[in-house]
Design a protein around this motif. Sequence first.
Motif, PDB file in Angstrom:
ATOM      1  N   GLU A 159       0.835  -1.207   0.000  1.00 53.07           N
ATOM      2  CA  GLU A 159       0.000   0.000   0.000  1.00 53.07           C
ATOM      3  C   GLU A 159       0.870   1.258   0.000  1.00 53.07           C
ATOM      4  OE1 GLU A 159      -3.793   0.065   2.144  1.00 53.07           O
ATOM      5  OE2 GLU A 159      -3.086  -1.770   3.144  1.00 53.07           O
ATOM      6  N   LEU A 160       1.938   1.218  -0.773  1.00 55.11           N
ATOM      7  CA  LEU A 160       2.908   2.304  -0.785  1.00 55.11           C
ATOM      8  C   LEU A 160       2.295   3.655  -1.123  1.00 55.11           C
ATOM      9  CD1 LEU A 160       5.927   2.998  -0.505  1.00 55.11           C
ATOM     10  CD2 LEU A 160       6.142   2.615  -2.960  1.00 55.11           C
ATOM     11  N   TRP A 161       1.361   3.667  -2.055  1.00 56.15           N
ATOM     12  CA  TRP A 161       0.778   4.933  -2.502  1.00 56.15           C
ATOM     13  C   TRP A 161      -0.507   5.300  -1.751  1.00 56.15           C
ATOM     14  CZ3 TRP A 161       4.942   6.388  -4.280  1.00 56.15           C
ATOM     15  CH2 TRP A 161       5.667   5.743  -5.283  1.00 56.15           C
ATOM     16  N   ASN A 162      -0.872   4.540  -0.748  1.00 51.43           N
ATOM     17  CA  ASN A 162      -2.097   4.810   0.000  1.00 51.43           C
ATOM     18  C   ASN A 162      -1.831   5.885   1.057  1.00 51.43           C
ATOM     19  OD1 ASN A 162      -4.418   4.835   1.514  1.00 51.43           O
ATOM     20  ND2 ASN A 162      -4.356   2.672   2.082  1.00 51.43           N
ATOM     21  N   PRO A 163      -2.360   7.105   0.881  1.00 49.71           N
ATOM     22  CA  PRO A 163      -2.085   8.182   1.855  1.00 49.71           C
ATOM     23  C   PRO A 163      -2.502   7.828   3.272  1.00 49.71           C
ATOM     24  CG  PRO A 163      -3.133   9.056  -0.125  1.00 49.71           C
ATOM     25  CD  PRO A 163      -3.222   7.561  -0.219  1.00 49.71           C
ATOM     26  N   ALA A 164      -3.513   6.985   3.411  1.00 48.01           N
ATOM     27  CA  ALA A 164      -3.974   6.613   4.748  1.00 48.01           C
ATOM     28  C   ALA A 164      -2.928   5.814   5.516  1.00 48.01           C
ATOM     29  CB  ALA A 164      -5.273   5.813   4.648  1.00 48.01           C
ATOM     30  N   ARG A 165      -1.978   5.217   4.788  1.00 46.72           N
ATOM     31  CA  ARG A 165      -0.925   4.426   5.434  1.00 46.72           C
ATOM     32  C   ARG A 165       0.365   5.224   5.631  1.00 46.72           C
ATOM     33  NH1 ARG A 165      -1.671  -1.099   5.300  1.00 46.72           N
ATOM     34  NH2 ARG A 165       0.107  -1.034   6.731  1.00 46.72           N
ATOM     35  N   HIS A 166       0.401   6.456   5.150  1.00 45.22           N
ATOM     36  CA  HIS A 166       1.612   7.260   5.273  1.00 45.22           C
ATOM     37  C   HIS A 166       1.800   7.716   6.723  1.00 45.22           C
ATOM     38  CE1 HIS A 166       1.556   8.426   0.712  1.00 45.22           C
ATOM     39  NE2 HIS A 166       1.672   7.129   0.938  1.00 45.22           N
ATOM     40  N   LEU A 167       3.035   7.644   7.190  1.00 42.71           N
ATOM     41  CA  LEU A 167       3.358   8.021   8.558  1.00 42.71           C
ATOM     42  C   LEU A 167       3.812   9.473   8.638  1.00 42.71           C
ATOM     43  CD1 LEU A 167       5.445   4.948   9.791  1.00 42.71           C
ATOM     44  CD2 LEU A 167       3.059   5.446  10.301  1.00 42.71           C
ATOM     45  N   PRO A 168       3.499  10.159   9.723  1.00 46.74           N
ATOM     46  CA  PRO A 168       4.103  11.475   9.943  1.00 46.74           C
ATOM     47  C   PRO A 168       5.581  11.283  10.260  1.00 46.74           C
ATOM     48  CG  PRO A 168       2.867  10.800  11.879  1.00 46.74           C
ATOM     49  CD  PRO A 168       2.586   9.773  10.809  1.00 46.74           C
ATOM     50  N   ARG A 169       6.415  12.252   9.902  1.00 44.28           N
ATOM     51  CA  ARG A 169       7.852  12.107  10.144  1.00 44.28           C
ATOM     52  C   ARG A 169       8.151  11.880  11.615  1.00 44.28           C
ATOM     53  NH1 ARG A 169      11.799  10.496  10.937  1.00 44.28           N
ATOM     54  NH2 ARG A 169      13.904  10.982  10.201  1.00 44.28           N
ATOM     55  N   SER A 170       7.312  12.423  12.493  1.00 38.72           N
ATOM     56  CA  SER A 170       7.539  12.292  13.932  1.00 38.72           C
ATOM     57  C   SER A 170       7.338  10.872  14.456  1.00 38.72           C
ATOM     58  CB  SER A 170       6.603  13.241  14.689  1.00 38.72           C
ATOM     59  OG  SER A 170       5.241  12.947  14.388  1.00 38.72           O
ATOM     60  N   ALA A 171       6.805   9.971  13.611  1.00 35.80           N
ATOM     61  CA  ALA A 171       6.571   8.597  14.043  1.00 35.80           C
ATOM     62  C   ALA A 171       7.874   7.807  14.172  1.00 35.80           C
ATOM     63  CB  ALA A 171       5.628   7.893  13.074  1.00 35.80           C
ATOM     64  N   LEU A 172       8.948   8.302  13.577  1.00 36.58           N
ATOM     65  CA  LEU A 172      10.245   7.625  13.620  1.00 36.58           C
ATOM     66  C   LEU A 172      11.299   8.567  14.189  1.00 36.58           C
ATOM     67  CD1 LEU A 172      10.155   5.922  10.095  1.00 36.58           C
ATOM     68  CD2 LEU A 172       9.827   4.810  12.313  1.00 36.58           C
ATOM     69  N   PRO A 173      12.424   8.037  14.634  1.00 40.18           N
ATOM     70  CA  PRO A 173      13.489   8.907  15.143  1.00 40.18           C
ATOM     71  C   PRO A 173      13.908   9.916  14.079  1.00 40.18           C
ATOM     72  CG  PRO A 173      13.946   6.625  15.686  1.00 40.18           C
ATOM     73  CD  PRO A 173      12.776   6.613  14.748  1.00 40.18           C
TER      74      PRO A 173
END
Length: 205
Positions: A159-173
């Motif tokens: 689901e690479l192109w699914n915006p609903a699965r996109h993470l905010p940058r703050s979700a990772l270090p």
Amino acid sequence: MADHIIHDLAALEALYGEVNEVSALKEIGYLHPHYAAFIEASPFAVLATAGEHGPDASPRGDATGFVEIVDDRTLLMADRRGNNRIDSLRNILANPQVALLFLVPGIGETLRVNGRAEISVDPGLLERFAVAGKRPRSMLVIHIESVFFQCSRALIRSELWNPARHLPRSALPSTGQMLAAVTDQRIDGETYDRELPPRLKATLY
């Protein structure tokens, strides 16, 4: 686990069976116009190389169509400003075999190109690929040996192109947090994160 490792081609082929006829027929030794359309629409590719110190895969991206098609067997790619590690370029000097994976946002299929690369510093080429008056350090001249498209299963599953699965940058270090951790705090992570956005903007090309 060790008892279940495959060590020979015969065992591997027995496990997977014959190659699907369509999968074999889609691979050709030149850039068909339909395949060329993928490259012309792509703003991003992964460049794979292998050298004396092992393999490397490097992300490459720029404006749509950043890889120029010279003819149906030749591509040009600017080596834009980066961190000067030159992993890919060092590998190419030792082993010119390269592979490219082109992605197009929103499209499930990808395009795979295999061939040989040369590093050119032709002043005319460098000037032609300049952006905002800044020339690339070098150009990759890629001589195509095989091209084929990859079906969309991997991108559908991920689901690479699914915006609903996109993470905010703050979700990772953050970049600074990672650098501080792996360098035992020799790099100040907060300072790095604060200075990174303007530095990226100023040094994009």
